[in-house]
Write a protein that holds these residues in place. Structure first.
Motif, PDB file in Angstrom:
ATOM      1  N   ARG A   1      -0.896   3.277   1.897  1.00  0.00           N
ATOM      2  CA  ARG A   1       0.204   3.874   1.122  1.00  0.00           C
ATOM      3  C   ARG A   1       1.107   4.808   1.920  1.00  0.00           C
ATOM      4  O   ARG A   1       2.144   5.222   1.417  1.00  0.00           O
ATOM      5  CB  ARG A   1      -0.317   4.619  -0.114  1.00  0.00           C
ATOM      6  CG  ARG A   1      -1.188   3.814  -1.015  1.00  0.00           C
ATOM      7  CD  ARG A   1      -1.726   4.658  -2.139  1.00  0.00           C
ATOM      8  NE  ARG A   1      -2.109   5.989  -1.702  1.00  0.00           N
ATOM      9  CZ  ARG A   1      -2.874   6.797  -2.414  1.00  0.00           C
ATOM     10  NH1 ARG A   1      -3.368   6.389  -3.562  1.00  0.00           N
ATOM     11  NH2 ARG A   1      -3.154   8.007  -1.988  1.00  0.00           N
TER      12      ARG A   1
ATOM     13  N   THR B   1      -0.035  11.297  -3.346  1.00  0.00           N
ATOM     14  CA  THR B   1      -1.014  11.624  -4.388  1.00  0.00           C
ATOM     15  C   THR B   1      -0.855  10.601  -5.493  1.00  0.00           C
ATOM     16  O   THR B   1       0.238  10.428  -6.038  1.00  0.00           O
ATOM     17  CB  THR B   1      -0.796  13.036  -4.959  1.00  0.00           C
ATOM     18  OG1 THR B   1      -1.050  13.996  -3.942  1.00  0.00           O
ATOM     19  CG2 THR B   1      -1.715  13.278  -6.146  1.00  0.00           C
ATOM     20  N   ARG B   2      -1.941   9.904  -5.796  1.00  0.00           N
ATOM     21  CA  ARG B   2      -1.916   8.915  -6.880  1.00  0.00           C
ATOM     22  C   ARG B   2      -2.287   9.616  -8.174  1.00  0.00           C
ATOM     23  O   ARG B   2      -3.428  10.035  -8.348  1.00  0.00           O
ATOM     24  CB  ARG B   2      -2.905   7.795  -6.592  1.00  0.00           C
ATOM     25  CG  ARG B   2      -3.137   6.849  -7.767  1.00  0.00           C
ATOM     26  CD  ARG B   2      -1.976   5.925  -7.976  1.00  0.00           C
ATOM     27  NE  ARG B   2      -1.845   4.960  -6.888  1.00  0.00           N
ATOM     28  CZ  ARG B   2      -0.816   4.122  -6.766  1.00  0.00           C
ATOM     29  NH1 ARG B   2       0.160   4.137  -7.644  1.00  0.00           N
ATOM     30  NH2 ARG B   2      -0.777   3.275  -5.763  1.00  0.00           N
TER      31      ARG B   2
ATOM     32  N   ARG C   1      -5.581  13.554  -3.146  1.00  0.00           N
ATOM     33  CA  ARG C   1      -5.193  12.167  -2.946  1.00  0.00           C
ATOM     34  C   ARG C   1      -5.138  11.409  -4.266  1.00  0.00           C
ATOM     35  O   ARG C   1      -4.313  10.522  -4.441  1.00  0.00           O
ATOM     36  CB  ARG C   1      -6.173  11.484  -2.001  1.00  0.00           C
ATOM     37  CG  ARG C   1      -6.147  11.992  -0.572  1.00  0.00           C
ATOM     38  CD  ARG C   1      -4.887  11.524   0.176  1.00  0.00           C
ATOM     39  NE  ARG C   1      -4.707  10.085   0.119  1.00  0.00           N
ATOM     40  CZ  ARG C   1      -5.329   9.219   0.907  1.00  0.00           C
ATOM     41  NH1 ARG C   1      -6.190   9.647   1.800  1.00  0.00           N
ATOM     42  NH2 ARG C   1      -5.090   7.927   0.799  1.00  0.00           N
ATOM     43  N   TYR C   2      -6.033  11.741  -5.153  1.00  0.00           N
ATOM     44  CA  TYR C   2      -6.107  11.075  -6.449  1.00  0.00           C
ATOM     45  C   TYR C   2      -6.288  12.123  -7.545  1.00  0.00           C
ATOM     46  O   TYR C   2      -6.929  13.141  -7.323  1.00  0.00           O
ATOM     47  CB  TYR C   2      -7.301  10.101  -6.507  1.00  0.00           C
ATOM     48  CG  TYR C   2      -7.265   9.034  -5.449  1.00  0.00           C
ATOM     49  CD1 TYR C   2      -7.884   9.225  -4.218  1.00  0.00           C
ATOM     50  CD2 TYR C   2      -6.604   7.832  -5.677  1.00  0.00           C
ATOM     51  CE1 TYR C   2      -7.856   8.251  -3.246  1.00  0.00           C
ATOM     52  CE2 TYR C   2      -6.571   6.847  -4.698  1.00  0.00           C
ATOM     53  CZ  TYR C   2      -7.194   7.060  -3.485  1.00  0.00           C
ATOM     54  OH  TYR C   2      -7.152   6.089  -2.530  1.00  0.00           O
TER      55      TYR C   2
END
Lengths: 113, 116
Positions: free
Chosen positions: B43, A108-109, A9-10
Protein backbone atom coordinates in the motif's frame (compact mmCIF):
# COMPACT_ATOMS: atom_id res chain seq x y z
CA UNK A 1 16.96 8.11 6.96
CA UNK A 2 13.59 6.93 8.21
CA UNK A 3 10.64 7.31 5.90
CA UNK A 4 7.18 8.63 6.62
CA UNK A 5 5.65 6.78 9.57
CA UNK A 6 1.93 6.45 10.03
CA UNK A 7 0.27 4.99 13.10
CA UNK A 8 -1.70 2.94 13.64
CA UNK A 9 -1.59 0.73 10.55
CA UNK A 10 -5.07 -0.66 11.09
CA UNK A 11 -8.05 0.64 12.97
CA UNK A 12 -11.61 -0.56 13.45
CA UNK A 13 -14.14 1.91 14.80
CA UNK A 14 -17.87 2.01 15.32
CA UNK A 15 -20.15 4.44 13.53
CA UNK A 16 -20.47 7.66 15.53
CA UNK A 17 -17.08 7.37 17.21
CA UNK A 18 -14.13 9.60 16.50
CA UNK A 19 -10.61 8.65 15.46
CA UNK A 20 -7.17 10.23 15.41
CA UNK A 21 -4.46 9.19 12.96
CA UNK A 22 -0.83 10.15 13.28
CA UNK A 23 1.90 10.91 10.76
CA UNK A 24 5.60 11.53 11.35
CA UNK A 25 7.26 13.00 8.26
CA UNK A 26 10.75 12.34 7.02
CA UNK A 27 13.27 14.12 9.22
CA UNK A 28 13.72 17.67 7.99
CA UNK A 29 10.48 17.70 6.02
CA UNK A 30 8.12 20.41 7.13
CA UNK A 31 5.13 19.97 4.85
CA UNK A 32 2.58 17.22 5.47
CA UNK A 33 -0.42 16.37 3.32
CA UNK A 34 -3.21 13.86 3.85
CA UNK A 35 -5.09 11.85 1.26
CA UNK A 36 -8.03 9.49 1.43
CA UNK A 37 -8.04 6.43 -0.82
CA UNK A 38 -11.22 4.46 -1.49
CA UNK A 39 -12.14 2.02 -4.27
CA UNK A 40 -14.99 4.25 -5.41
CA UNK A 41 -13.47 7.73 -5.23
CA UNK A 42 -9.79 6.91 -5.67
CA UNK A 43 -7.22 9.22 -4.09
CA UNK A 44 -8.60 12.48 -2.79
CA UNK A 45 -6.76 15.33 -1.10
CA UNK A 46 -7.78 16.16 2.46
CA UNK A 47 -5.44 18.90 3.66
CA UNK A 48 -1.91 20.23 3.73
CA UNK A 49 0.04 21.60 6.67
CA UNK A 50 3.21 23.63 6.87
CA UNK A 51 4.71 25.36 9.90
CA UNK A 52 1.77 24.27 12.06
CA UNK A 53 -0.72 26.02 9.77
CA UNK A 54 -3.25 24.51 7.40
CA UNK A 55 -2.30 25.83 3.98
CA UNK A 56 -4.75 24.01 1.75
CA UNK A 57 -7.93 22.00 2.22
CA UNK A 58 -9.82 19.56 0.04
CA UNK A 59 -13.55 19.18 -0.36
CA UNK A 60 -14.36 17.21 2.79
CA UNK A 61 -16.90 17.94 5.52
CA UNK A 62 -15.90 19.67 8.74
CA UNK A 63 -15.84 16.31 10.53
CA UNK A 64 -12.38 15.94 9.04
CA UNK A 65 -9.77 18.07 10.74
CA UNK A 66 -6.07 18.05 11.31
CA UNK A 67 -3.19 19.77 12.94
CA UNK A 68 0.57 19.95 12.81
CA UNK A 69 2.95 20.22 15.71
CA UNK A 70 6.18 22.17 16.04
CA UNK A 71 8.19 19.03 15.23
CA UNK A 72 6.22 18.72 11.94
CA UNK A 73 4.33 15.64 13.08
CA UNK A 74 0.72 15.77 12.04
CA UNK A 75 -2.53 14.28 13.18
CA UNK A 76 -5.86 14.06 11.48
CA UNK A 77 -9.13 13.58 13.28
CA UNK A 78 -12.45 12.33 12.02
CA UNK A 79 -15.42 12.86 14.28
CA UNK A 80 -18.85 11.19 14.15
CA UNK A 81 -17.59 8.42 11.92
CA UNK A 82 -19.75 7.21 9.05
CA UNK A 83 -19.52 3.91 7.17
CA UNK A 84 -18.32 5.85 4.14
CA UNK A 85 -15.24 7.00 6.03
CA UNK A 86 -13.80 3.51 5.71
CA UNK A 87 -10.67 4.03 3.64
CA UNK A 88 -6.91 4.00 3.48
CA UNK A 89 -5.58 7.30 4.78
CA UNK A 90 -2.22 8.25 3.36
CA UNK A 91 0.15 10.87 4.64
CA UNK A 92 2.82 12.46 2.45
CA UNK A 93 5.72 14.67 3.44
CA UNK A 94 7.70 17.22 1.47
CA UNK A 95 10.67 19.38 2.38
CA UNK A 96 8.57 22.54 2.25
CA UNK A 97 5.71 24.14 0.37
CA UNK A 98 6.26 24.30 -3.35
CA UNK A 99 8.62 21.34 -3.36
CA UNK A 100 6.93 19.02 -5.73
CA UNK A 101 8.20 15.64 -4.62
CA UNK A 102 6.03 14.04 -1.98
CA UNK A 103 6.96 10.87 -0.11
CA UNK A 104 4.22 8.70 1.30
CA UNK A 105 3.79 6.54 4.35
CA UNK A 106 2.20 3.10 4.30
CA UNK A 107 -1.14 4.45 5.35
CA UNK A 108 -3.69 3.73 8.02
CA UNK A 109 -6.50 1.37 7.05
CA UNK A 110 -9.65 2.60 8.83
CA UNK A 111 -12.70 0.38 8.91
CA UNK A 112 -15.96 1.79 10.27
CA UNK A 113 -18.55 -0.80 11.32
CA UNK B 1 -10.02 22.15 -12.44
CA UNK B 2 -7.19 19.84 -13.25
CA UNK B 3 -8.06 16.26 -14.13
CA UNK B 4 -5.93 13.20 -14.72
CA UNK B 5 -7.23 10.26 -16.74
CA UNK B 6 -5.88 6.73 -16.90
CA UNK B 7 -7.94 4.80 -19.42
CA UNK B 8 -6.42 1.38 -18.78
CA UNK B 9 -7.75 -0.11 -15.51
CA UNK B 10 -5.65 -3.25 -16.00
CA UNK B 11 -2.60 -4.21 -18.01
CA UNK B 12 -0.45 -7.31 -18.13
CA UNK B 13 3.05 -7.93 -19.42
CA UNK B 14 5.31 -10.91 -19.76
CA UNK B 15 8.42 -10.87 -17.61
CA UNK B 16 11.35 -9.20 -19.45
CA UNK B 17 9.01 -7.55 -21.94
CA UNK B 18 8.12 -3.86 -22.28
CA UNK B 19 4.81 -2.28 -21.33
CA UNK B 20 3.45 1.26 -21.68
CA UNK B 21 0.88 2.76 -19.34
CA UNK B 22 -1.14 5.71 -20.60
CA UNK B 23 -2.12 8.94 -18.88
CA UNK B 24 -3.72 12.13 -20.10
CA UNK B 25 -4.38 15.30 -18.14
CA UNK B 26 -6.19 18.55 -18.49
CA UNK B 27 -4.87 21.86 -17.21
CA UNK B 28 -4.67 25.52 -18.13
CA UNK B 29 -1.44 25.97 -16.16
CA UNK B 30 1.92 26.36 -17.85
CA UNK B 31 4.10 25.42 -14.88
CA UNK B 32 3.35 22.00 -13.47
CA UNK B 33 4.83 18.63 -12.65
CA UNK B 34 3.78 15.13 -13.55
CA UNK B 35 4.52 11.94 -11.66
CA UNK B 36 4.11 8.23 -11.78
CA UNK B 37 3.63 6.53 -8.44
CA UNK B 38 3.62 2.80 -7.81
CA UNK B 39 1.47 1.22 -5.09
CA UNK B 40 2.35 -2.43 -4.42
CA UNK B 41 0.25 -4.65 -2.14
CA UNK B 42 2.07 -3.13 0.84
CA UNK B 43 0.00 0.00 0.00
CA UNK B 44 2.91 2.42 0.22
CA UNK B 45 2.96 4.90 -2.63
CA UNK B 46 6.42 4.92 -4.18
CA UNK B 47 7.56 7.67 -6.50
CA UNK B 48 8.73 6.12 -9.76
CA UNK B 49 9.51 9.11 -11.94
CA UNK B 50 8.76 12.79 -12.31
CA UNK B 51 8.65 15.21 -15.22
CA UNK B 52 8.78 18.99 -15.17
CA UNK B 53 6.51 20.56 -17.77
CA UNK B 54 9.12 23.11 -18.80
CA UNK B 55 11.58 20.37 -19.73
CA UNK B 56 11.29 19.01 -23.24
CA UNK B 57 13.52 16.05 -22.51
CA UNK B 58 11.69 12.97 -21.32
CA UNK B 59 12.61 11.76 -17.84
CA UNK B 60 14.31 8.39 -17.39
CA UNK B 61 15.01 6.34 -14.25
CA UNK B 62 16.72 3.05 -15.01
CA UNK B 63 14.10 0.80 -16.65
CA UNK B 64 11.39 3.46 -16.37
CA UNK B 65 10.95 6.24 -18.89
CA UNK B 66 8.19 8.59 -19.89
CA UNK B 67 6.85 9.94 -23.15
CA UNK B 68 5.76 13.48 -22.35
CA UNK B 69 3.71 15.16 -25.07
CA UNK B 70 2.89 18.59 -23.68
CA UNK B 71 0.70 19.80 -26.54
CA UNK B 72 -1.34 16.60 -26.43
CA UNK B 73 -1.34 16.63 -22.61
CA UNK B 74 -0.18 13.05 -22.59
CA UNK B 75 2.25 11.43 -20.14
CA UNK B 76 2.84 7.72 -20.63
CA UNK B 77 5.13 5.44 -18.63
CA UNK B 78 7.26 2.81 -20.31
CA UNK B 79 8.63 -0.04 -18.25
CA UNK B 80 11.39 -1.98 -19.98
CA UNK B 81 12.60 -5.47 -19.04
CA UNK B 82 9.61 -5.95 -16.75
CA UNK B 83 10.26 -7.76 -13.49
CA UNK B 84 7.91 -9.58 -11.14
CA UNK B 85 8.50 -6.84 -8.58
CA UNK B 86 7.00 -4.29 -10.97
CA UNK B 87 3.54 -5.75 -10.37
CA UNK B 88 1.52 -3.03 -8.65
CA UNK B 89 -1.08 -0.34 -9.12
CA UNK B 90 0.40 2.61 -10.99
CA UNK B 91 -0.96 6.11 -10.55
CA UNK B 92 -0.32 9.10 -12.73
CA UNK B 93 -0.38 12.37 -10.79
CA UNK B 94 -0.19 16.10 -11.43
CA UNK B 95 0.56 19.11 -9.30
CA UNK B 96 1.42 22.77 -9.60
CA UNK B 97 4.25 24.09 -7.41
CA UNK B 98 2.32 26.98 -5.88
CA UNK B 99 -1.13 28.37 -5.31
CA UNK B 100 -4.28 26.98 -3.82
CA UNK B 101 -4.35 23.90 -6.04
CA UNK B 102 -0.91 22.69 -5.01
CA UNK B 103 -2.04 19.23 -3.99
CA UNK B 104 -1.42 16.09 -6.00
CA UNK B 105 -4.27 15.17 -8.34
CA UNK B 106 -4.27 11.47 -9.15
CA UNK B 107 -5.65 9.36 -11.94
CA UNK B 108 -7.74 6.28 -11.18
CA UNK B 109 -4.80 3.92 -11.54
CA UNK B 110 -3.69 1.02 -13.74
CA UNK B 111 -3.24 -2.41 -12.18
CA UNK B 112 -0.16 -3.99 -13.74
CA UNK B 113 0.29 -7.75 -13.67
CA UNK B 114 3.65 -9.26 -14.59
CA UNK B 115 3.42 -12.81 -15.90
CA UNK B 116 6.34 -15.19 -15.29
Amino acid sequence: KAGVTQTPRYLIKTRGQQVTLSCSPISGHRSVSWYQQTPGQGLQFLFEYFSETQRNKGNFPGRFSGRQFSNSRSEMNVSTLELGDSALYLCASSLRLGVTEAFFGQGTRLTVV
Amino acid sequence: AQTVTQSQPEMSVQEAETVTLSCTYDTSESDYYLFWYKQPPSRQMILVIRQEAYKQQNATENRFSVNFQKAAKSFSLKISDSQLGDAAMYFCAYRVPSGSARQLTFGSGTQLTVLP
